[in-house]
Every structure is written in C-alpha cells, then in structure tokens.
Design a protein around this motif. Structure first.
Motif, PDB file in Angstrom:
ATOM      1  N   LEU A 229       0.831  -1.208   0.000  1.00 35.69           N
ATOM      2  CA  LEU A 229       0.000   0.000   0.000  1.00 35.69           C
ATOM      3  C   LEU A 229       0.863   1.255   0.000  1.00 35.69           C
ATOM      4  CD1 LEU A 229      -3.068   1.048   0.584  1.00 35.69           C
ATOM      5  CD2 LEU A 229      -2.153   1.459   2.838  1.00 35.69           C
ATOM      6  N   LEU A 230       1.890   1.272   0.861  1.00 35.32           N
ATOM      7  CA  LEU A 230       2.743   2.463   0.951  1.00 35.32           C
ATOM      8  C   LEU A 230       3.493   2.708  -0.354  1.00 35.32           C
ATOM      9  CD1 LEU A 230       4.219   2.222   4.584  1.00 35.32           C
ATOM     10  CD2 LEU A 230       2.462   3.768   3.753  1.00 35.32           C
ATOM     11  N   ILE A 231       3.942   1.627  -0.991  1.00 34.51           N
ATOM     12  CA  ILE A 231       4.667   1.770  -2.270  1.00 34.51           C
ATOM     13  C   ILE A 231       3.727   2.365  -3.330  1.00 34.51           C
ATOM     14  CG2 ILE A 231       5.753   0.473  -4.166  1.00 34.51           C
ATOM     15  CD1 ILE A 231       6.880  -1.418  -1.943  1.00 34.51           C
ATOM     16  N   GLU A 232       2.508   1.865  -3.385  1.00 32.74           N
ATOM     17  CA  GLU A 232       1.542   2.392  -4.366  1.00 32.74           C
ATOM     18  C   GLU A 232       1.176   3.850  -4.050  1.00 32.74           C
ATOM     19  OE1 GLU A 232       0.604   1.005  -7.228  1.00 32.74           O
ATOM     20  OE2 GLU A 232       2.038  -0.542  -6.651  1.00 32.74           O
ATOM     21  N   CYS A 233       1.019   4.134  -2.759  1.00 31.95           N
ATOM     22  CA  CYS A 233       0.689   5.515  -2.363  1.00 31.95           C
ATOM     23  C   CYS A 233       1.843   6.449  -2.708  1.00 31.95           C
ATOM     24  CB  CYS A 233       0.409   5.597  -0.854  1.00 31.95           C
ATOM     25  SG  CYS A 233      -1.141   4.851  -0.400  1.00 31.95           S
ATOM     26  N   ASP A 234       3.055   5.978  -2.483  1.00 27.39           N
ATOM     27  CA  ASP A 234       4.242   6.780  -2.809  1.00 27.39           C
ATOM     28  C   ASP A 234       4.212   7.169  -4.291  1.00 27.39           C
ATOM     29  OD1 ASP A 234       7.315   7.261  -1.726  1.00 27.39           O
ATOM     30  OD2 ASP A 234       7.215   6.799  -3.868  1.00 27.39           O
ATOM     31  N   LYS A 235       3.922   6.188  -5.145  1.00 22.65           N
ATOM     32  CA  LYS A 235       3.873   6.459  -6.597  1.00 22.65           C
ATOM     33  C   LYS A 235       2.774   7.467  -6.912  1.00 22.65           C
ATOM     34  CE  LYS A 235       5.235   1.820  -8.043  1.00 22.65           C
ATOM     35  NZ  LYS A 235       4.643   0.554  -8.507  1.00 22.65           N
ATOM     36  N   TRP A 236       1.597   7.249  -6.317  1.00 17.56           N
ATOM     37  CA  TRP A 236       0.463   8.130  -6.599  1.00 17.56           C
ATOM     38  C   TRP A 236       0.746   9.557  -6.129  1.00 17.56           C
ATOM     39  CZ3 TRP A 236      -3.015  11.249  -4.059  1.00 17.56           C
ATOM     40  CH2 TRP A 236      -4.135  11.633  -4.793  1.00 17.56           C
ATOM     41  N   LEU A 237       1.348   9.658  -4.938  1.00 16.11           N
ATOM     42  CA  LEU A 237       1.618  10.990  -4.379  1.00 16.11           C
ATOM     43  C   LEU A 237       2.629  11.746  -5.236  1.00 16.11           C
ATOM     44  CD1 LEU A 237       1.757  10.047  -0.592  1.00 16.11           C
ATOM     45  CD2 LEU A 237       0.082  11.558  -1.666  1.00 16.11           C
ATOM     46  N   ARG A 238       3.604  11.042  -5.763  1.00 18.31           N
ATOM     47  CA  ARG A 238       4.598  11.701  -6.626  1.00 18.31           C
ATOM     48  C   ARG A 238       3.928  12.283  -7.865  1.00 18.31           C
ATOM     49  NH1 ARG A 238       9.672  11.095  -4.902  1.00 18.31           N
ATOM     50  NH2 ARG A 238       9.781   9.660  -3.137  1.00 18.31           N
ATOM     51  N   ARG A 239       2.997  11.534  -8.435  1.00 17.55           N
ATOM     52  CA  ARG A 239       2.266  12.060  -9.603  1.00 17.55           C
ATOM     53  C   ARG A 239       1.373  13.227  -9.191  1.00 17.55           C
ATOM     54  NH1 ARG A 239       1.368   6.506 -10.740  1.00 17.55           N
ATOM     55  NH2 ARG A 239      -0.763   6.699  -9.973  1.00 17.55           N
ATOM     56  N   TYR A 240       0.724  13.058  -8.058  1.00 13.17           N
ATOM     57  CA  TYR A 240      -0.230  14.062  -7.582  1.00 13.17           C
ATOM     58  C   TYR A 240       0.445  15.413  -7.328  1.00 13.17           C
ATOM     59  CZ  TYR A 240      -3.809  16.052  -4.465  1.00 13.17           C
ATOM     60  OH  TYR A 240      -4.748  16.864  -3.869  1.00 13.17           O
ATOM     61  N   TYR A 241       1.631  15.354  -6.697  1.00 16.35           N
ATOM     62  CA  TYR A 241       2.317  16.590  -6.325  1.00 16.35           C
ATOM     63  C   TYR A 241       3.181  17.154  -7.446  1.00 16.35           C
ATOM     64  CZ  TYR A 241       1.234  15.838  -1.333  1.00 16.35           C
ATOM     65  OH  TYR A 241       0.603  15.694  -0.128  1.00 16.35           O
ATOM     66  N   SER A 242       3.447  16.336  -8.477  1.00 17.46           N
ATOM     67  CA  SER A 242       4.508  16.695  -9.419  1.00 17.46           C
ATOM     68  C   SER A 242       4.298  18.045 -10.096  1.00 17.46           C
ATOM     69  CB  SER A 242       4.665  15.591 -10.466  1.00 17.46           C
ATOM     70  OG  SER A 242       3.472  15.491 -11.200  1.00 17.46           O
ATOM     71  N   ASN A 243       3.079  18.419 -10.377  1.00 23.10           N
ATOM     72  CA  ASN A 243       2.909  19.739 -11.007  1.00 23.10           C
ATOM     73  C   ASN A 243       2.349  20.765 -10.033  1.00 23.10           C
ATOM     74  OD1 ASN A 243       0.326  18.887 -10.823  1.00 23.10           O
ATOM     75  ND2 ASN A 243      -0.273  19.426 -12.915  1.00 23.10           N
ATOM     76  N   LYS A 244       2.477  20.462  -8.745  1.00 24.57           N
ATOM     77  CA  LYS A 244       1.941  21.403  -7.753  1.00 24.57           C
ATOM     78  C   LYS A 244       3.032  22.047  -6.912  1.00 24.57           C
ATOM     79  CE  LYS A 244      -2.537  19.151  -7.412  1.00 24.57           C
ATOM     80  NZ  LYS A 244      -2.335  18.132  -8.485  1.00 24.57           N
TER      81      LYS A 244
END
Lengths: 163, 218
Positions: free
Chosen positions: A15-30
């Motif tokens: 779960l943490l690995i998947e969340c890490d990936k998602w968060l990187r995409r989520y924050y990448s243009n913010k």
C-alpha cells in the motif's frame, strides 16, 4: 488498507509503495521538484499516523487525497511564512486525476477563490514569481499580492471540509 | 522510510462516531450529576413537572450541543464525493441550530431595550447578578473539560480544519454543560437565559478556538 489496519505488514508495504507512486504524480505539477521527496515523505508519515481514521466502508482514494491535500496546503503555508518562493519546472507526468480525485483536487479549491487571490497564488506559489514580479504582472500592489495569498490560502483551508 | 513505517505498524481500531457520541452522553450525565449533587435540582424538575421555559431552554441547548457534536463526529472521517444529501445536511445542521439559538440573545436584547431596567434592583431582578459567577464559571469549566475530551478524541480522526472544529467543539460542549446546569438554574426569564447562557457558550467557544487548534493540528 483494511488488511493494513488489521496488522498485515506485507499488505501495508504494498500500500505504501503504491501511495508513494500516486503521491509523486499528484504533487509533481503542484510543487517545486526539489521539495517533492520531502512532501511525499511527510504525507506518508501522516497516512501512517492517521490510519485509524480510514473508514473501511468508504473509498480509499478520497481518504488519501484528503491527507495529500491537507499536507500540500500546510506545505504552502510553511513556505509562505518562510517567505520562500519556488520556481516550478515543467515537470514529469500529469497526475492521474480520476473522477473522485478531480472532485477533491486543488484546482477545484482554487476555482472557489476570487480571481485576484487565484492569480496571486498561482503566480507566486505555483509558478514561482517573486512578489514584485507578480505585482507587475497583475497590476496589483505588492501588499495586495501578499494579502491575497494569505487570504487565499486561509480560504482554501476553510473550504477543505466543504468540498 | 517505508521500511520504518512498516516496522512501526501495529493493528489499529478505526475511530467510530458512536464512541464520540457515547463520550458526549457520558459527559452530559456526569455534569448533570455534579450539578445536582453540588447545587441541587430545581423544584419543578424534582417533582417531574418542569416549566415550559425550562423545557424550551434545555431543548435548545441540547439540540445546539448535539448538532455541533454531530458535525465533529462526521468530520473525523474523510468527505466522500458520493456522500448523500442527508450526510451533507447533518454536517451543516449546526448552522441552522445556531441561527435558532441566536433568537434567545436577540429577544433578550430587544426585551432589555424595550423595557430597560429603571433601577439597580430592577436590573438585578432581571439578570440575577449574584448567580452570574456561579453559573458562568460552572458552565465554562464543565464545558472546557468536555471540550478537551472531544478534542483529544477528534485528534485521532481526519480533522482538516482545526479552527472550525474548535469552534464547533466549543459550541457543542457549551450546549451540553448549559443543559446540565439548566437542571439547577431557577431563573426562567428570557433576559437571564438569553444573556448568561449565551455568554457562557460564547466564552467556551472563544476559549476552544484559541486553545484547541494546537491539539487538533497534525
């Protein structure tokens, strides 16, 4: 997440690995690229501390998005207090906003702010202009830019629950 | 870092709204017992024939307390775009109750303005100055005790707006403590109820707004 709440360490790691990936995409243009690691880590720590707040009857992604957005706004506030500015680079891939997360997205929050506040936040906090540059670009005075950023961030915080 | 988090991970129990509700109900009962044991119960209450003013006052205070508390209970979990209209209404119901409750101080102020007291004795009859310290201090201290309990409980949840949550906790705990004190308070006049109960709840809400965000922030 339900397995993680019950103490399943293997499920929790996945779960943490998947969340890490998602968060990187989520924050990448913010946020600025250099701050990405720190913010993702802070968010994962928050996820860890707040895991008792996840209701198994509700969807997981809005929960994760709520934590991510809270940490992002907190990060912007800290940056504003420090008086730092950041320059965003045209970055990485766009976040994968599905229908759920787009409803909870930061853009949705920004849409609810007055135009001048959005302009000030976008230019200074997201695009990375200095206060003086943003002032010239928008025609607002420097103090108005500061006030609009402050009020905008405060409003975003208060809109948080209402979305 | 992920390895560290996995190592530290222990099973957790999901925070439940009903636990918050039980906590508030227990505190309401405890505060009521303290009021009755310390100050005694109103005569009409002990004979189970409460006056209509007492019933109305207690009803408004309890509804105010519960509606604000419900908003807190529902904010410990994340909002979901698929939440139905009922949940959205529950989250906002405290606003309607607060509007209803504001009628009391407004009517009290109107009453004071239309018939201003002509002497100190007259004013004292209306506002019972000798009981003010006791009533305001009991409600405020009792409410703040509950407010701290609610804040530490809510801290486990996903409170994303600590300032608003602090106002709500203050209003809820003020409503509950006021309802408990109502069992003893013998003054039934509109001016008294609209003034001192309002002052007590306002004081609790302001204290909560100042103190509790530090507890709720994460």
């Amino acid at each position: 997440m339900v397995a993680s709440q019950n103490g399943d360490k293997v499920a929790y790691r996945k779960l943490l690995i998947e969340c890490d990936k998602w968060l990187r995409r989520y924050y990448s243009n913010k946020i600025h690229y250099d701050a990405l690691d720190e913010l993702v880590q802070e968010t994962l720590i928050s996820l860890h501390k707040k895991r008792a707040s996840f209701d198994p009857k509700r969807k997981f992604m809005p929960w994760l998005a709520t934590i991510a957005r809270y940490r992002w706004i907190d990060y912007l506030r800290k940056m504003y207090r420090k008086g730092e500015t950041s320059i965003i680079e045209e970055t990485i891939a766009a976040p994968e906003d599905d229908s759920v997360t787009s409803k909870l997205s930061l853009d949705a929050l920004l849409e609810k702010l007055p135009e001048k506040q959005v302009e000030a936040i976008r230019l200074v906090k997201i695009t990375g202009y200095s206060i003086a540059e943003a002032s010239k670009k928008t025609g607002q005075s420097e103090s108005a830019i500061k006030v609009n950023i402050h009020r905008g961030l405060k409003k975003m915080g208060s809109l948080f629950e209402a979305v | 870092m992920i390895d560290n988090l996995v190592d530290q991970m222990q099973p957790v129990k999901t925070i439940k709204k009903r636990h918050g509700l039980m906590m508030c109900l227990s505190a309401l009962v405890a505060l009521s017992i303290i009021v009755v044991m310390s100050f005694g119960m109103r005569q009409d209450m002990s004979s189970l024939q409460p006056s209509s003013a007492l019933v109305l006052r207690s009803f408004v205070l309890l509804v105010l307390g519960f509606s604000a508390a419900l908003a807190i209970f529902y904010s410990v979990h994340h909002p979901d775009p698929e939440d139905g209209k009922f949940l959205r209404f529950v989250r906002k119901s405290w606003k309607y109750t607060l509007l209803l409750s504001i009628a009391f101080p407004i009517l009290a102020a109107m009453s004071l303005l239309t018939e201003p007291p002509t002497s100190y004795e007259h004013a004292n009859n209306m506002l019972k100055f000798n009981t003010v310290i006791k009533s305001v201090s009991f409600i405020t201290i009792g409410a703040m005790s509950l407010a701290f309990m609610m804040a530490f409980w809510a801290k486990k949840g996903l409170i994303t707006n600590p300032q608003k949550a602090s106002w709500l906790i203050g209003i809820a705990s003020g409503g509950f403590a006021g309802a408990a004190y109502s069992l003893h308070c013998v003054s039934d006049t509109l001016v008294y109820n609209g003034s001192w109960f309002t002052v007590s709840i306002l004081l609790t809400a302001i204290l909560s707004r100042v103190i509790l965000p530090h507890i709720l922030r994460w």
